[in-house]
Enzyme design. Sequence first.
Site, mmCIF file in Angstrom:
data_model
loop_
_atom_site.group_PDB
_atom_site.id
_atom_site.type_symbol
_atom_site.label_atom_id
_atom_site.label_comp_id
_atom_site.label_asym_id
_atom_site.label_seq_id
_atom_site.Cartn_x
_atom_site.Cartn_y
_atom_site.Cartn_z
ATOM 1 C CE1 TYR A 193 -3.910 -2.410 5.199
ATOM 2 C CE2 TYR A 193 -2.959 -0.299 4.595
ATOM 3 C CZ TYR A 193 -3.615 -1.462 4.245
ATOM 4 O OH TYR A 193 -3.973 -1.681 2.928
ATOM 5 C CB SER B 253 -0.894 0.016 1.245
ATOM 6 O OG SER B 253 -1.514 1.282 1.416
#
Length: 277
Positions: free
Chosen positions: A165, A151
Site C-alpha cells: 500500500y 494517501s
Amino acid sequence: MRGGSLTTGKSAAGKFALVTGASAGMGVAFAKLAASKGYNVGLVARRADRLEALAAELRADHSVDALPISADLCETTAPEAIAARLESEGRQVDVLVNNAGYSLKNSFAATSLADHRRFIELTVTTPVALAHLFLKGMLARGWGRIINISSITAFSTGGKGHTLYPAGKSFLVKFSQSLSAEVAERGVKVTAVCPGFVDTEFQTANEIADQMGRTPAFLIQSPEEIAAESWRRNEAGAEVVVPGFLPKVAAAFLHYAPEQIVTPMTRRAAAQHFSGE
C-alpha cells in the site's frame, strides 16, 4: 462490463468527468461535486446497482448526463474497455479522477501472488493506463484535469501488513509530479491527493475499522471535505495535496523528519494494528 445509457440533457460546462471507485466514499463525493459544477459524469466501479442509483440521483439533482460503467479495474483490459465504451457514447474525458483503491491486510508472504498482482493492477497500472488513454485528447484541446488519489501513507516508511500500500501510493505521488512537469504548461493540471483518515467504507472493506474507531474524531475527515479541497487545489495547480490542517502537519513530519525518528514510530503504529499472518 455493464452500464446504462446517457441522458439527453446538456450540462452547463459541457465537459465530462470520469470518476473511478464511484460506488462509495470519496468517489461518490467527487462525482457529486463534479455534477454540481455542471460536468457530465462517468461513474466506474464494480457495483452496478449503486452506480445506477447514483447516476439517477445526479441526473435528478443537477440535470447532467450520468453514465454508469460497471467494471473490475483489477482486470488488465478494463481501461481500454472503458475508453471504448466512452468513444461509442461520443464522450471525451476532460476530468479524470483515479479514486478506486483497496488494501491487502495480511503479510506479503501470506498473500497470494495473484492478489498482489491485482492490487498493483488497480493501484498502479490502471491509473497510468487511464491517464495515458485520455491525456492526448486533453492536450489536443489544451485543457484537462487529472486527480490521482494517493494517501498520507505515501510519506511513511511502511510497516507490518498492507505491504504494497505505501509503495503503490508513493508511486502515484511521483507519477503525478512527473506528469505535471510534462503537461502543466499545455493546459493539463495533475494532482496527487494524500488524505489522512477519511470516514468511508474503505476501513470496513479492508478490515481496519477498529483503527478508525480508535482515531480521535477531530482527525477524521469527510469524503466531501477531501473532494472539495482536492478540486480547488487542483484548479490552483497544486501537484501534491494533503487535505486538512492536521494531516498537513503529519505529512510534513513524515516527509521532513529524520528517518531514524520516523521509522520506529511508523513500525510501532503498524505493529499495533497488525493482526494478519
